[in-house]
Design a protein around this motif. Sequence first.
Motif, PDB file in Angstrom:
ATOM      1  N   SER A  76      35.897  34.397  50.524  1.00 37.53           N
ATOM      2  CA  SER A  76      35.081  35.401  49.842  1.00 37.53           C
ATOM      3  C   SER A  76      35.750  36.763  49.723  1.00 37.53           C
ATOM      4  CB  SER A  76      33.735  35.557  50.573  1.00 37.53           C
ATOM      5  OG  SER A  76      33.952  35.989  51.911  1.00 37.53           O
ATOM      6  N   LYS A  77      36.549  37.156  50.744  1.00 37.00           N
ATOM      7  CA  LYS A  77      37.119  38.506  50.756  1.00 37.00           C
ATOM      8  C   LYS A  77      38.639  38.537  50.673  1.00 37.00           C
ATOM      9  CE  LYS A  77      33.329  40.792  53.190  1.00 37.00           C
ATOM     10  NZ  LYS A  77      32.982  41.741  54.284  1.00 37.00           N
ATOM     11  N   GLY A  78      39.282  37.385  50.871  1.00 36.72           N
ATOM     12  CA  GLY A  78      40.738  37.339  50.753  1.00 36.72           C
ATOM     13  C   GLY A  78      41.435  37.333  52.093  1.00 36.72           C
ATOM     14  N   ASP A  79      42.730  36.968  52.066  1.00 37.45           N
ATOM     15  CA  ASP A  79      43.522  36.839  53.286  1.00 37.45           C
ATOM     16  C   ASP A  79      43.719  38.169  53.998  1.00 37.45           C
ATOM     17  OD1 ASP A  79      43.820  34.117  53.018  1.00 37.45           O
ATOM     18  OD2 ASP A  79      45.668  34.277  51.851  1.00 37.45           O
ATOM     19  N   VAL A  80      43.921  39.242  53.242  1.00 36.91           N
ATOM     20  CA  VAL A  80      44.175  40.537  53.866  1.00 36.91           C
ATOM     21  C   VAL A  80      42.984  40.968  54.715  1.00 36.91           C
ATOM     22  CG1 VAL A  80      44.610  42.983  53.446  1.00 36.91           C
ATOM     23  CG2 VAL A  80      45.781  41.262  52.061  1.00 36.91           C
ATOM     24  N   ALA A  81      41.770  40.830  54.170  1.00 33.18           N
ATOM     25  CA  ALA A  81      40.569  41.219  54.912  1.00 33.18           C
ATOM     26  C   ALA A  81      40.383  40.343  56.145  1.00 33.18           C
ATOM     27  CB  ALA A  81      39.345  41.126  54.007  1.00 33.18           C
ATOM     28  N   ALA A  82      40.633  39.036  56.009  1.00 35.89           N
ATOM     29  CA  ALA A  82      40.463  38.127  57.149  1.00 35.89           C
ATOM     30  C   ALA A  82      41.493  38.410  58.235  1.00 35.89           C
ATOM     31  CB  ALA A  82      40.569  36.678  56.680  1.00 35.89           C
ATOM     32  N   ASP A  83      42.758  38.653  57.835  1.00 38.10           N
ATOM     33  CA  ASP A  83      43.791  38.984  58.814  1.00 38.10           C
ATOM     34  C   ASP A  83      43.464  40.284  59.533  1.00 38.10           C
ATOM     35  OD1 ASP A  83      45.259  36.737  58.311  1.00 38.10           O
ATOM     36  OD2 ASP A  83      46.642  37.696  56.903  1.00 38.10           O
ATOM     37  N   GLN A  84      42.957  41.258  58.789  1.00 38.63           N
ATOM     38  CA  GLN A  84      42.604  42.534  59.400  1.00 38.63           C
ATOM     39  C   GLN A  84      41.465  42.357  60.396  1.00 38.63           C
ATOM     40  OE1 GLN A  84      44.227  45.310  59.158  1.00 38.63           O
ATOM     41  NE2 GLN A  84      42.809  46.465  60.464  1.00 38.63           N
ATOM     42  N   ALA A  85      40.481  41.505  60.048  1.00 39.37           N
ATOM     43  CA  ALA A  85      39.371  41.246  60.965  1.00 39.37           C
ATOM     44  C   ALA A  85      39.871  40.607  62.258  1.00 39.37           C
ATOM     45  CB  ALA A  85      38.339  40.345  60.289  1.00 39.37           C
ATOM     46  N   LEU A  86      40.756  39.630  62.123  1.00 41.10           N
ATOM     47  CA  LEU A  86      41.306  38.953  63.300  1.00 41.10           C
ATOM     48  C   LEU A  86      42.064  39.940  64.179  1.00 41.10           C
ATOM     49  CD1 LEU A  86      41.384  36.053  64.454  1.00 41.10           C
ATOM     50  CD2 LEU A  86      43.581  35.756  63.306  1.00 41.10           C
ATOM     51  N   PHE A  87      42.821  40.831  63.546  1.00 34.99           N
ATOM     52  CA  PHE A  87      43.582  41.842  64.277  1.00 34.99           C
ATOM     53  C   PHE A  87      42.638  42.796  65.001  1.00 34.99           C
ATOM     54  CE2 PHE A  87      45.620  46.062  64.354  1.00 34.99           C
ATOM     55  CZ  PHE A  87      46.696  45.769  65.173  1.00 34.99           C
ATOM     56  N   GLU A  88      41.584  43.246  64.321  1.00 31.50           N
ATOM     57  CA  GLU A  88      40.639  44.187  64.925  1.00 31.50           C
ATOM     58  C   GLU A  88      39.912  43.561  66.112  1.00 31.50           C
ATOM     59  OE1 GLU A  88      38.105  45.467  61.786  1.00 31.50           O
ATOM     60  OE2 GLU A  88      39.685  46.614  60.755  1.00 31.50           O
ATOM     61  N   TRP A  89      39.558  42.279  65.991  1.00 33.78           N
ATOM     62  CA  TRP A  89      38.862  41.617  67.101  1.00 33.78           C
ATOM     63  C   TRP A  89      39.790  41.457  68.302  1.00 33.78           C
ATOM     64  CZ3 TRP A  89      36.794  37.521  63.175  1.00 33.78           C
ATOM     65  CH2 TRP A  89      35.765  38.110  62.423  1.00 33.78           C
ATOM     66  N   SER A  90      41.060  41.194  68.046  1.00 33.33           N
ATOM     67  CA  SER A  90      42.001  41.098  69.164  1.00 33.33           C
ATOM     68  C   SER A  90      42.166  42.453  69.839  1.00 33.33           C
ATOM     69  CB  SER A  90      43.359  40.586  68.674  1.00 33.33           C
ATOM     70  OG  SER A  90      44.039  41.579  67.934  1.00 33.33           O
ATOM     71  N   GLN A  91      42.203  43.517  69.039  1.00 33.02           N
ATOM     72  CA  GLN A  91      42.317  44.859  69.597  1.00 33.02           C
ATOM     73  C   GLN A  91      41.066  45.230  70.379  1.00 33.02           C
ATOM     74  OE1 GLN A  91      45.649  45.263  69.463  1.00 33.02           O
ATOM     75  NE2 GLN A  91      45.172  47.427  69.226  1.00 33.02           N
ATOM     76  N   ALA A  92      39.908  44.744  69.918  1.00 30.01           N
ATOM     77  CA  ALA A  92      38.661  45.024  70.637  1.00 30.01           C
ATOM     78  C   ALA A  92      38.715  44.454  72.053  1.00 30.01           C
ATOM     79  CB  ALA A  92      37.478  44.438  69.870  1.00 30.01           C
ATOM     80  N   LEU A  93      39.327  43.264  72.202  1.00 30.56           N
ATOM     81  CA  LEU A  93      39.474  42.693  73.545  1.00 30.56           C
ATOM     82  C   LEU A  93      40.457  43.503  74.375  1.00 30.56           C
ATOM     83  CD1 LEU A  93      39.515  38.806  73.177  1.00 30.56           C
ATOM     84  CD2 LEU A  93      37.656  40.293  73.882  1.00 30.56           C
ATOM     85  N   ASN A  94      41.587  43.866  73.777  1.00 25.81           N
ATOM     86  CA  ASN A  94      42.576  44.659  74.500  1.00 25.81           C
ATOM     87  C   ASN A  94      41.997  45.993  74.950  1.00 25.81           C
ATOM     88  OD1 ASN A  94      44.996  43.314  74.923  1.00 25.81           O
ATOM     89  ND2 ASN A  94      45.736  43.674  72.860  1.00 25.81           N
ATOM     90  N   ASP A  95      41.171  46.584  74.100  1.00 28.04           N
ATOM     91  CA  ASP A  95      40.605  47.892  74.411  1.00 28.04           C
ATOM     92  C   ASP A  95      39.538  47.819  75.492  1.00 28.04           C
ATOM     93  OD1 ASP A  95      42.227  48.936  72.492  1.00 28.04           O
ATOM     94  OD2 ASP A  95      40.678  49.099  70.949  1.00 28.04           O
ATOM     95  N   SER A  96      38.848  46.684  75.566  1.00 31.69           N
ATOM     96  CA  SER A  96      37.673  46.598  76.428  1.00 31.69           C
ATOM     97  C   SER A  96      37.929  45.928  77.766  1.00 31.69           C
ATOM     98  CB  SER A  96      36.555  45.841  75.703  1.00 31.69           C
ATOM     99  OG  SER A  96      36.227  46.472  74.487  1.00 31.69           O
ATOM    100  N   PHE A  97      38.952  45.081  77.832  1.00 31.99           N
ATOM    101  CA  PHE A  97      39.179  44.306  79.045  1.00 31.99           C
ATOM    102  C   PHE A  97      40.598  44.528  79.551  1.00 31.99           C
ATOM    103  CE2 PHE A  97      36.093  41.852  76.505  1.00 31.99           C
ATOM    104  CZ  PHE A  97      35.010  41.946  77.362  1.00 31.99           C
ATOM    105  N   LYS A  98      40.698  44.833  80.838  1.00 27.74           N
ATOM    106  CA  LYS A  98      42.005  45.058  81.439  1.00 27.74           C
ATOM    107  C   LYS A  98      42.642  43.733  81.858  1.00 27.74           C
ATOM    108  CE  LYS A  98      40.958  49.690  83.126  1.00 27.74           C
ATOM    109  NZ  LYS A  98      40.896  50.573  84.317  1.00 27.74           N
ATOM    110  N   GLU A  99      43.934  43.811  82.197  1.00 23.89           N
ATOM    111  CA  GLU A  99      44.693  42.636  82.638  1.00 23.89           C
ATOM    112  C   GLU A  99      44.577  41.490  81.645  1.00 23.89           C
ATOM    113  OE1 GLU A  99      46.638  42.775  85.107  1.00 23.89           O
ATOM    114  OE2 GLU A  99      45.971  44.645  86.005  1.00 23.89           O
TER     115      GLU A  99
END
Length: 467
Positions: A76-99
């Motif tokens: 529906s939104k294209g590869d760029v939007a999906a890749d960006q979402a995946l990247f943001e969700w991974s960063q959300a874990l890095n930002d919120s959880f240590k180790e």
Amino acid sequence: MDGAEIALICGISAGATALGWSAARLTLGQSLTPSSDAKAASGADNNTAKSIQNSASDRLFAAVIRFPSLPLMRKSKGDVAADQALFEWSQALNDSFKELTVQRMGSDSFECVFKAEAPYGAISKMQLMLDHLTVQARDDHHQAKTKPLAGIVEVERLPAAHSAFDLATDAIELDKTRQINFAGGYDVNAKRKSARVLAEELRSALNADQVTLSYQPKLDVRNQSFNTAEALFRWDGPQSRTQSIGEIIICAEKYGVIQDLTLWTLQRAVSDQLQLLDHGIDLVTFVNLSGALISDSEFTLKAIEIIKGASGKIGIEITETSVIDHASDALCNLDMYAAAGAKIAIDDYGTGLSSLRYLKRIPAQELKIDREFIKDLTRSHRDPMIVRSTIDLAHALGLKVTAEGVDNPTKLALLKVMGCDELQGFHIAKPMSLPALITFLNEQNSHLSALNTDTSLLPKRSEIAAG
């Protein structure tokens, strides 16, 4: 295994590289702490973050997190939007959880590595992460129609040569009705033993000639005839009834049976061609060639001897990505197949890391568009553009184009208008035994008449409703 290096990622996609994610290799005992930039505050609850901290004596776990909603977002939104979402969700874990170390694994998943005192603790921590990701996905992209899935495996208990990613992914597939699955929750050794037993039974079935071939004809659009068919391996053994053909092939590759299987397939296809010729049928038969065999020069010589002895024409189908791993050897062997008279088709085009560099170098005559781009051809705005541009590109390179997965008359009519050369799918012809194939080809005029009825290019109401 102290000090043993664990590969945390099997491979990395071009999309992941473009986002600046790199494949990491960790040594047991090394800190798993992400960079300070990755730990920037995100407003997450500090108590949640502290609950992920681990002591030096904790055990190491690898988990795969998969987002079932991402394929829909890509549509529906294209590869760029999906890749960006995946990247943001991974960063959300890095930002919120240590180790925690997070790395992308594919188009809809990434891998996390962290420490916990025991498997139960690892599962509890993963549940916290999934809860956080579910909220994050809904807030950021409103696409979380299904919650993320996770599979976990303890890295320290695996031999260094085994992939934690494979086992964690197996854990997800084991029971998709559960949100988290732990590879230690079922007997991994028993699973491997079962796979080895399946491989040995397959080898015995090949030696006893207890396997068969089915054939799926392809429609030549311009000549209105069936001049080629794909040979499809079939096995109806007791063990195989719970496995798909794809799973059997993967098992054969893993346990060294794929060479025997492919040589049997080639020999049977050559033998069947003699029967076809006896009935006045001159058909090009394509056989699938595993990526594990393309760079194998010894196997190539054996296969070429069989192809040279054929009374008819034999072709091979290869996947676009199978050439990349050992490009020099693979391309050299493909040149040998071409010199022996084998036609070469590039199968499943569009599903891997498409590279024009290899596409122009492979001595192929045919490109097959994967069914993934055909299944929504009449309901999507993007897929028709991808298919049409692929057809134009292939024609510019001197390749003819086959579309796989043609399952209704509307897709057939649309692909004809687009200039597709050959069509394959259940609407054209289903896979069939050799006797059924002979009957089908002898009666092909009636089949062609049924296919050539006038069809509107507008999707049916049922198709619109299904979309």
